[in-house]
Write a protein that holds these residues in place. Sequence first.
Motif, PDB file in Angstrom:
ATOM      1  N   ILE A   1       8.920 -12.698  22.230  1.00  0.00           N
ATOM      2  CA  ILE A   1       7.487 -12.774  22.868  1.00  0.00           C
ATOM      3  C   ILE A   1       7.346 -14.063  23.463  1.00  0.00           C
ATOM      4  O   ILE A   1       6.492 -14.234  24.278  1.00  0.00           O
ATOM      5  N   GLY A   2       8.325 -15.011  23.179  1.00  0.00           N
ATOM      6  CA  GLY A   2       8.044 -16.254  23.992  1.00  0.00           C
ATOM      7  C   GLY A   2       8.221 -16.121  25.428  1.00  0.00           C
ATOM      8  O   GLY A   2       7.934 -16.614  26.154  1.00  0.00           O
ATOM      9  N   ASN A   3       9.272 -15.343  25.640  1.00  0.00           N
ATOM     10  CA  ASN A   3       9.887 -15.068  26.778  1.00  0.00           C
ATOM     11  C   ASN A   3       8.720 -14.219  27.618  1.00  0.00           C
ATOM     12  O   ASN A   3       8.503 -14.343  28.802  1.00  0.00           O
ATOM     13  N   LEU A   4       8.214 -13.387  26.850  1.00  0.00           N
ATOM     14  CA  LEU A   4       7.138 -12.348  27.367  1.00  0.00           C
ATOM     15  C   LEU A   4       5.923 -13.296  27.933  1.00  0.00           C
ATOM     16  O   LEU A   4       5.246 -13.182  28.866  1.00  0.00           O
ATOM     17  N   THR A   5       5.480 -14.133  26.773  1.00  0.00           N
ATOM     18  CA  THR A   5       4.373 -15.020  27.316  1.00  0.00           C
ATOM     19  C   THR A   5       4.656 -15.817  28.511  1.00  0.00           C
ATOM     20  O   THR A   5       3.662 -15.979  29.189  1.00  0.00           O
ATOM     21  N   LEU A   6       6.018 -16.443  28.480  1.00  0.00           N
ATOM     22  CA  LEU A   6       6.196 -17.230  29.846  1.00  0.00           C
ATOM     23  C   LEU A   6       5.842 -16.623  30.950  1.00  0.00           C
ATOM     24  O   LEU A   6       5.580 -17.013  31.950  1.00  0.00           O
ATOM     25  N   ALA A   7       6.520 -15.263  31.150  1.00  0.00           N
ATOM     26  CA  ALA A   7       6.384 -14.684  32.202  1.00  0.00           C
ATOM     27  C   ALA A   7       4.831 -14.069  32.580  1.00  0.00           C
ATOM     28  O   ALA A   7       4.475 -14.298  33.698  1.00  0.00           O
ATOM     29  N   ARG A   8       4.230 -13.988  31.555  1.00  0.00           N
ATOM     30  CA  ARG A   8       2.758 -13.544  31.943  1.00  0.00           C
ATOM     31  C   ARG A   8       1.977 -14.984  32.283  1.00  0.00           C
ATOM     32  O   ARG A   8       1.115 -14.867  33.135  1.00  0.00           O
TER      33      ARG A   8
ATOM     34  N   LEU B   1      12.247   0.400  40.935  1.00  0.00           N
ATOM     35  CA  LEU B   1      11.058   0.416  40.612  1.00  0.00           C
ATOM     36  C   LEU B   1      10.450   1.695  39.835  1.00  0.00           C
ATOM     37  O   LEU B   1      10.796   2.716  39.742  1.00  0.00           O
ATOM     38  N   SER B   2       9.832   1.324  38.483  1.00  0.00           N
ATOM     39  CA  SER B   2       9.347   2.366  37.740  1.00  0.00           C
ATOM     40  C   SER B   2       7.936   2.466  37.656  1.00  0.00           C
ATOM     41  O   SER B   2       7.159   3.316  37.184  1.00  0.00           O
ATOM     42  N   ARG B   3       6.989   1.732  38.454  1.00  0.00           N
ATOM     43  CA  ARG B   3       5.634   1.591  38.335  1.00  0.00           C
ATOM     44  C   ARG B   3       5.066   1.224  40.019  1.00  0.00           C
ATOM     45  O   ARG B   3       5.868   0.421  40.400  1.00  0.00           O
ATOM     46  N   VAL B   4       4.246   1.617  40.231  1.00  0.00           N
ATOM     47  CA  VAL B   4       3.791   1.336  41.523  1.00  0.00           C
ATOM     48  C   VAL B   4       2.313   0.647  41.451  1.00  0.00           C
ATOM     49  O   VAL B   4       1.467   0.990  40.516  1.00  0.00           O
ATOM     50  N   GLY B   5       2.171  -0.439  42.119  1.00  0.00           N
ATOM     51  CA  GLY B   5       1.045  -1.348  41.916  1.00  0.00           C
ATOM     52  C   GLY B   5       1.008  -2.379  43.179  1.00  0.00           C
ATOM     53  O   GLY B   5       1.975  -2.354  43.947  1.00  0.00           O
TER      54      GLY B   5
ATOM     55  N   TYR C   1       8.403  -0.585  29.102  1.00  0.00           N
ATOM     56  CA  TYR C   1       7.292  -1.784  29.408  1.00  0.00           C
ATOM     57  C   TYR C   1       7.715  -2.723  30.353  1.00  0.00           C
ATOM     58  O   TYR C   1       6.970  -2.955  31.066  1.00  0.00           O
ATOM     59  N   TYR C   2       8.958  -3.174  29.737  1.00  0.00           N
ATOM     60  CA  TYR C   2       9.461  -4.342  30.693  1.00  0.00           C
ATOM     61  C   TYR C   2       9.783  -3.831  32.228  1.00  0.00           C
ATOM     62  O   TYR C   2       9.764  -4.599  33.198  1.00  0.00           O
ATOM     63  N   GLU C   3      10.314  -2.646  32.216  1.00  0.00           N
ATOM     64  CA  GLU C   3      10.419  -2.091  33.662  1.00  0.00           C
ATOM     65  C   GLU C   3       9.308  -1.920  34.334  1.00  0.00           C
ATOM     66  O   GLU C   3       9.117  -2.359  35.683  1.00  0.00           O
ATOM     67  N   ASP C   4       8.089  -1.590  33.819  1.00  0.00           N
ATOM     68  CA  ASP C   4       6.935  -1.588  34.591  1.00  0.00           C
ATOM     69  C   ASP C   4       6.386  -2.847  34.809  1.00  0.00           C
ATOM     70  O   ASP C   4       6.065  -2.994  36.338  1.00  0.00           O
ATOM     71  N   GLU C   5       6.451  -3.722  34.049  1.00  0.00           N
ATOM     72  CA  GLU C   5       6.018  -5.218  34.428  1.00  0.00           C
ATOM     73  C   GLU C   5       6.912  -5.838  35.567  1.00  0.00           C
ATOM     74  O   GLU C   5       6.439  -6.263  36.600  1.00  0.00           O
ATOM     75  N   ARG C   6       8.197  -5.554  35.243  1.00  0.00           N
ATOM     76  CA  ARG C   6       9.183  -6.234  36.525  1.00  0.00           C
ATOM     77  C   ARG C   6       8.987  -5.484  37.609  1.00  0.00           C
ATOM     78  O   ARG C   6       8.732  -6.245  39.024  1.00  0.00           O
ATOM     79  N   SER C   7       8.457  -4.160  37.757  1.00  0.00           N
ATOM     80  CA  SER C   7       8.268  -3.595  39.146  1.00  0.00           C
ATOM     81  C   SER C   7       7.030  -4.236  39.879  1.00  0.00           C
ATOM     82  O   SER C   7       7.073  -4.190  40.990  1.00  0.00           O
ATOM     83  N   LEU C   8       5.938  -4.441  39.116  1.00  0.00           N
ATOM     84  CA  LEU C   8       4.797  -5.071  39.699  1.00  0.00           C
ATOM     85  C   LEU C   8       5.095  -6.658  40.209  1.00  0.00           C
ATOM     86  O   LEU C   8       4.754  -6.800  41.103  1.00  0.00           O
ATOM     87  N   VAL C   9       6.024  -7.258  39.418  1.00  0.00           N
ATOM     88  CA  VAL C   9       6.378  -8.391  40.122  1.00  0.00           C
ATOM     89  C   VAL C   9       7.422  -8.236  41.262  1.00  0.00           C
ATOM     90  O   VAL C   9       7.275  -9.093  42.484  1.00  0.00           O
TER      91      VAL C   9
END
Length: 698
Positions: A452-459, A549-553, A501-509
Amino acid sequence: MHGRPRKPPTQEEQDASALKADKLRHLQSQILHFHHNKIFTKEGLEISAKLLEVNPEHYTAWNYRKLAVHHFTDKQSENAAEFESIQSILDEELRLVEAALRTNFKSYGAWHHRKWVLSKGHSSVDRELRLLGKFQKLDARNFHAWNYRRFVTALKKIPDAEELQYTTNMINDNFSNYSAWHNRSTLLSNLLEKGGKGYSEKESVFREEYDFVVQALFTDPDDQSGWFYHLWLLEQTSVLEPVLLSSWPSHGFKLCISANDNSSDQRSSPVSHFFSKTREFPFVLCFSEPVDGVSSSTVSIECDHLASSELTWTPLSANRYGFAQAWLTYLKFPDAAHTLEACPVKVTVAHLQGIISMSGTSCSQSSHLVFTVHIPSHDQNQAEEQTTDRISWKEENFSLYAAESHDADLLQSLCKLEMIRQKPNDVGWSMKVIADEIDRFRELLSLTECKIGNLTLARLLMANNSLMSLSCSHDRTDVHYEEILSLYDGLMKMDPSHICYYEDERSLVVLKQMTSSMVSLLKNSHQYQESTSSSLSSYACLRLNGLSLSRVGSMEQLLWVQMLDLSHNKIRSTEGLEALQLLSCLKLSHNKICSFTALETLRLLKSLKVLDISYNEIGAHSIDTRRYLFSSPLNHALGSDWSGGIESLDHWDAFFIFKGMSLIQLEIMGNAVVNDQLKAFLVKLMPALKWLDGESCN
């Protein structure tokens, strides 16, 4: 429970359970008799009390007691000698609630009844606080007790600052008290909104809160309570008032409305042309976050030649509350034979107050943009029959835009925010606070591996990038996209159970990174041009194939796209494409789309003519667990106007998605659902369809 085998009940336990069930059934039948016949007696109260002490979730019994209390208190003034005082009646209700809570401390009905009694104003609030203290010693994290505490402190008018100190004490006793963290966020929101002493400067308040929660995170990184509060702090730190990010047409744009989609001018520069026989084109506004309140009163449009000044604004893919990031209206010019040269259209967004975000923040910054419209006369540009030639996605039909070409300059003007704002965004203090948090979490992750520390840093890094993009002094070279992508790559390996979830967030990045500069955008921007014997089609194309990409944004800078290639990705839904109102050709082959319902947002794209959804997973899963599926045309909102007939019930989902669409070319091969019956159904459903899976429909 938790993997432990359950022991079968003994005969004695079965007999006791049966006896208890018989008793409950008898009590329930009695209380229902009293309730339905409106018999309010002491006997009825005694029966309801016995029932509630055993089963505190019996809502009818609680409601009966409320009616009985009203009955007795009304009689009190008439015959005080026969009935007890109001105070003793209410005290009995409080006693019963305590007994019920001993049976089930998390009974909604019991806590609600206690609030109802206390709201009558005859009971001691101080006594309730003492009782809550005892309850919270037994279970400090019970959210019912915390919710009731907020109710009691509001009655007693205890200052929020005093209650904030109470949460501090409770958290210091146990960092894992999620309910205390949640109560703290509620209190802090009230204090910041009021702006009282010590809470007028957000920067100092949030710095203290970050210092406080970081102690808990560094003490026990595996406990989630503090992490949720830290996420709330991050949202509050990075939240700004909504602003206009982009539009189509954009500021300074010169748009040519053509009645002929094969004109030579459009072939040479497809980006600046829009095909419309009715002299009508879409006008799209994209905001920094979902908003409501976009209307003719909040968005002013000045143009001497518009057919109507009363415009209807439509939210694109609005949530259930009506908020949407993209809003659409149509501008129409009256039909006339003469040429319309460089007609200016002046737009003021947030002309008046009324555009508001879901957080309640109002858009106070007026944004101004001006674009011009050119419409050739009918005799100069006669409308031709629409081409029926098949669009080919072959590599040789695509050419990159030269970095110094006219089209590249045009794309840059489309993607760059140049509209005039009243004042710059004030993000300085937010960026400073978030920058300090980034340094802290880099230090934490250097000491321990924490998911969760890695996720928070990414956020944090993404929030920093977003704030920088809204700052007038933004330098697009100072970003952290590679570090964020690395963090998500690590999370997918560290925590595979949440890989979607991580794939979706990575796609937006990835999409943010691609649109962050003209250099990266031009690498993926092409012009489609194909010569055939009958026509010469040309489109401004964006190719995002093979990017995992797993998500469009992040489509706000891509409103100009006419042709989009998203093939060979992991996309599961078309949600996010709704703002691309110029999109004519879309390729989604070799993705993870499991049902036709995942294409629902495509119904909003009125310009869409070519669609390739071949080699997906439509029909391969009996139940799609990765997105919401409406199971029947009879129980979904779209099914209210069902007119597909009995023969189309087997393909009702395809009926609702493709009905009303004007597709000319469709590719669906390679999906488990495809058969001759479906193909025949689609041809009948879409009369304009000319090509299906590469074969002519004529």
